[in-house]
Enzyme design. Structure first.
Site, PDB file in Angstrom:
ATOM      1  N   CYS A 324       8.099  -6.352   0.736  1.00 17.66           N
ATOM      2  CA  CYS A 324       7.088  -6.040  -0.277  1.00 17.66           C
ATOM      3  C   CYS A 324       6.090  -7.181  -0.408  1.00 17.66           C
ATOM      4  O   CYS A 324       5.748  -7.588  -1.520  1.00 17.66           O
ATOM      5  CB  CYS A 324       7.754  -5.814  -1.622  1.00 17.66           C
ATOM      6  SG  CYS A 324       8.895  -4.455  -1.557  1.00 17.66           S
ATOM      7  N   ASP A 325       5.660  -7.734   0.709  1.00 18.84           N
ATOM      8  CA  ASP A 325       4.672  -8.805   0.672  1.00 18.84           C
ATOM      9  C   ASP A 325       3.524  -8.394   1.576  1.00 18.84           C
ATOM     10  O   ASP A 325       3.755  -8.012   2.728  1.00 18.84           O
ATOM     11  CB  ASP A 325       5.309 -10.112   1.162  1.00 18.84           C
ATOM     12  CG  ASP A 325       4.405 -11.300   0.940  1.00 18.84           C
ATOM     13  OD1 ASP A 325       3.193 -11.188   1.236  1.00 18.84           O
ATOM     14  OD2 ASP A 325       4.889 -12.343   0.470  1.00 18.84           O
TER      15      ASP A 325
END
Ligand SMILES: *Cc1c(COP(=O)(O)O)cnc(C)c1O
Length: 376
Positions: A324-325
């Site tokens: 989730c980056d």
């Protein structure tokens, strides 16, 4: 991709992405270096892949080692290497680490400034030092740039300080930049090295060695010159700048020795279209920048990616990792062609991933385990 790797992956039972590295390829590469540069000793740059099996094989083949830390020094010694075959090549070292390496028997250290000479003189008295000079990295895909190396004009003063401090001013090193495509890239650095040899000679300091560094490429998508061409170009430059007094030389290959020996198997987690009009697809893999593919930063290194459907029509895709980056995107500026029929759950093979991958993997960012390695 070798038959041994193919066979291994076919029989593999566990889940998740993994790197499989074939030691036979490392052995062939080592012999190829010995053939291309017959008068030059190989010091494997351990940071490229420090797996114990690789180190043990290279010890057996007679390689020496370039280490950057005490951790790497211990790893190489544990693989059975004698300390006199180790060069501590990092120019940025804690004095306590220099002392620890010296105590373990390491006797050759890289330096590129006066303060580092003073540290080595205190912590490893009487050792040989190699002064690293700066290279601009032109022609390379992963330049090591301005972080290391003094300007060549300053090297003589630094080596003279070493000499006066009781160290052995042993030679010059440089690194032309990793994944170097230009076989002539060594020429300018060798001209500078020869000039330092002369000015040191005028001050009664006789240098003996040139460390030619790494930079030898692995084959990714872009075609690279043959190792033999690098060897020939380097030898011509040595002749041109040193005449009949060619010094002892060493090389420190990392990528060129292990890069093409490894393959990562990964899986497609999601294929998404983000608007009805747009054809571009987002392909998410179960491996990304945080699991070993850090060299896709700036999209510098473009790995060959194979699928089981490579004969099908291909469409441009953005390839991203699973975390989730938002920096965890591998190829976006230049989208990557992948088969139209590629589906969620398909396996993909990311080739030439034996160097600078497994140790770049984070310990567990976002709950994803570190990249598993199998050395076969
Ligand atoms: C990283 C490194 C190498 C290896 O470079 P490659 O381009 O991978 O061959 C060699 N020498 C030093 C000092 C390094 O830091």
């Amino acid at each position: 991709m070798t038959d041994r790797i193919r066979e291994f992956l076919k029989n593999r039972k566990d889940e998740g992405p993994c790197l499989v590295l074939d030691l036979d390829v490392v052995r062939d590469n080592y012999h190829a270096f010995a053939k291309a540069l017959p008068d030059t000793r190989v010091f494997y740059a351990v940071k490229a892949n420090p797996q114990p099996e690789i180190l043990a094989l290279l010890v057996k083949l007679g390689s020496s080692f370039d280490v950057a830390s005490i951790g790497e020094t211990h790893a190489v010694l544990a693989a059975g290497c004698a300390p006199d075959r180790i060069s501590f090549g990092n120019t940025v070292k804690k004095e306590s680490d220099i002392a620890a390496a010296f105590k373990l028997g390491v006797g050759m250290f890289a330096i590129d400034c006066e303060a580092e000479v003073e540290k080595v003189a205190r912590a490893a008295p009487g050792s040989r030092v190699i002064c690293r000079i700066h290279c601009d990295g032109t022609g390379s895909e992963w330049p090591l740039s301005r972080k290391f190396g003094c300007e060549p004009e300053f090297a003589t003063d630094i080596l003279e300080l070493a000499h006066k401090s009781g160290l052995i001013a042993h030679g010059i090193s440089f690194h032309v930049g990793s994944q170097q495509h230009n076989v002539e890239a060594w020429d300018r650095a060798l001209a500078s090295a020869a000039a330092v040899f002369r000015t040191c000679g005028e001050r009664g300091i006789f240098l003996a060695m040139v460390n030619l560094g790494g930079g030898f490429p692995a084959r990714y998508l872009r075609k690279t010159p043959k190792l033999e061409s690098y060897g020939k170009a380097i030898f011509r430059s040595l002749r041109r700048h040193f005449g009949n007094r060619i010094p002892e030389t060493i090389i420190e290959p990392g990528r060129g020795l292990v890069g093409n020996a490894g393959v990562i198997e990964a899986e497609v987690v999601l294929i998404a279209k983000r608007s009805p009009e747009e054809d571009l697809r987002w392909v998410y893999l179960d491996i990304g920048k945080f699991h070993g593919l850090a060299e896709t930063i700036g999209e510098s290194i473009r790995y060959p990616i194979r699928t089981g459907k490579d004969n099908a029509e291909k469409v441009p895709c953005i390839i991203a990792g699973p975390t989730c980056d938002s920096v965890d995107v591998l190829y976006e500026k230049t989208p990557y062609p992948l088969p139209v029929s590629l589906a969620i759950g398909d396996k993909v093979l990311i080739e030439a991933t034996g160097a600078y991958t497994s140790t770049y993997s984070s310990v567990g960012f976002n709950g994803f385990p570190p990249l598993r390695s199998y050395i076969i």
